[in-house]
Design a protein around this motif. Structure first.
Motif, short mmCIF file in Angstrom:
data_model
loop_
_atom_site.label_atom_id
_atom_site.label_comp_id
_atom_site.label_asym_id
_atom_site.label_seq_id
_atom_site.Cartn_x
_atom_site.Cartn_y
_atom_site.Cartn_z
N ILE A 67 34.13 28.29 -28.65
CA ILE A 67 34.76 29.61 -28.82
C ILE A 67 33.88 30.53 -29.68
CG2 ILE A 67 37.07 28.66 -28.50
CD1 ILE A 67 37.53 29.05 -31.47
N LEU A 79 34.75 30.83 -19.77
CA LEU A 79 36.19 30.86 -20.02
C LEU A 79 36.79 31.88 -19.07
CD1 LEU A 79 38.68 29.98 -21.65
CD2 LEU A 79 38.15 31.82 -23.26
N ARG A 96 38.57 37.29 -27.95
CA ARG A 96 39.14 36.51 -29.04
C ARG A 96 40.63 36.24 -28.85
NH1 ARG A 96 35.56 33.41 -31.25
NH2 ARG A 96 33.76 34.51 -32.06
N MET A 99 41.33 32.81 -27.05
CA MET A 99 40.91 31.51 -27.59
C MET A 99 41.11 31.47 -29.10
SD MET A 99 36.87 32.14 -26.96
CE MET A 99 36.04 33.56 -27.71
#
Length: 324
Positions: A67, A79, A96, A99
């Motif tokens: 991440i 992702l 952000r 995750m």
């Protein structure tokens, strides 16, 4: 033990040849520490993939890279089809919300001078939510993790370890993420509290459709929460399989040694506890060929000369061993 229902295979996270190397200064110049050394994995939407292995094998570094809490040296991290590894800061900020990360020590990941309502509401403030929305959302999140409403006015030191971990989980849920990386989230808790937190994570996954990458060295916890398990050794993944297949029929000698080292409370279920011999080699100077060969009872000359490539056995079972 209840068996988690494996979701339909629809990759949420696709990691391709991920590497994280550090340059370490020494008397003879810089040397390369290969913390994560070319791993690939897929995580389905709604799945829990556990990363297991001894301390120092690269699990936590992998989790932070996934991440972008740590920047990878090389590789791709897709992702929802978007490559996190090559995003700039603005692109990464937008992702952000999708995750989050749960740390091993909840107390050190919270500001001790902030009240719980501010800790849980901080992600929402960062993304411009109104005070009214934050207040309402924080109350709902605390209820979701089974904390009383008056917890919002307290400070972290006023809670037990298990309660602090619930606060951190509530904060991780604030922005409705799809992926949560859990780095040893229950290792510091008593066994009974561990079970409560693990069951909470499983309930949240079922209710919210969350996807977990769960990092742990505790194989009893891994066996309870996982759909699939990836075994790491010295920066590489040596075996990946569904939970039941891996625990019933481990193929890699390292995996077999890990499982054999776990004592069982059931008479006759497992033989005497086995201790894995030797120390894990330094990632600054890993062995040639197979990194596990210096501790492996099956090692042969080929193991020193040739690095084993991952190969499919059956039913999604993948192992990197010449003689599995």
């Amino acid at each position: 033990m209840d068996t988690p229902i494996l979701p339909a295979v629809s990759p949420l996270l696709d990691v391709i040849n991920l590497k994280k190397h550090y340059q370490v200064a020494g008397r003879d110049g810089n040397r390369t520490l290969r913390a994560v050394d070319g791993i690939s994995l897929k995580v389905a939407r709604g799945e829990t993939l556990s990363l297991v292995g001894e301390s120092g094998c690269g699990k936590s570094t992998t989790g932070k890279c996934l991440i972008r809490l740590s920047d990878p040296t090389e590789g791709r991290i897709l992702l929802e089809g978007k490559d996190l590894a090559h995003m700039n800061s603005n692109e990464l900020r937008a992702m952000r919300k999708r995750m989050q990360f749960i740390f091993q020590d909840p107390f050190s990941s919270m500001n001790p001078r902030m009240r719980v309502r501010d800790i849980v509401g901080e992600p929402l403030r960062n993304f411009g939510y109104s005070r009214a929305d934050i207040r309402e959302r924080v109350a709902a999140l605390l209820a979701r993790v089974s904390l009383r409403s008056d917890a919002a006015d307290k400070y972290p030191h006023e809670f037990s370890g298990g309660q602090r971990q619930r606060i951190v989980i509530a904060r991780a849920l604030a922005l409705d993420p799809t992926l949560i990386v859990c780095d040893e989230p229950v290792s510091a808790l008593d066994v009974s509290v561990q079970a409560q937190v693990i069951n909470l994570l499983m309930d949240l996954q079922r209710d919210l459709g969350l996807t977990y990458v769960f990092i742990s060295h505790d194989l009893s916890v891994v066996r309870h929460i996982s759909h699939r398990v990836a075994v790491m050794y010295l920066g590489k993944i040596v075996e990946t399989a569904s939970r039941d297949v891996l625990f019933k029929n481990p193929a890699h000698p390292y995996t077999r040694a890990l499982l054999a080292s776990v004592p069982s409370a059931r008479a006759g279920e497992r033989g005497p506890v086995q201790i894995l011999k030797g120390e894990i080699p330094s990632p600054l100077s890993p062995p040639s060929g197979c990194a596990f060969r210096t501790r492996c009872p099956m090692a042969q000359e080929r193991c020193a000369q040739e690095t084993p490539a991952p190969r499919q056995l059956s039913d999604g079972h993948e192992v990197a061993c010449h003689f599995a």
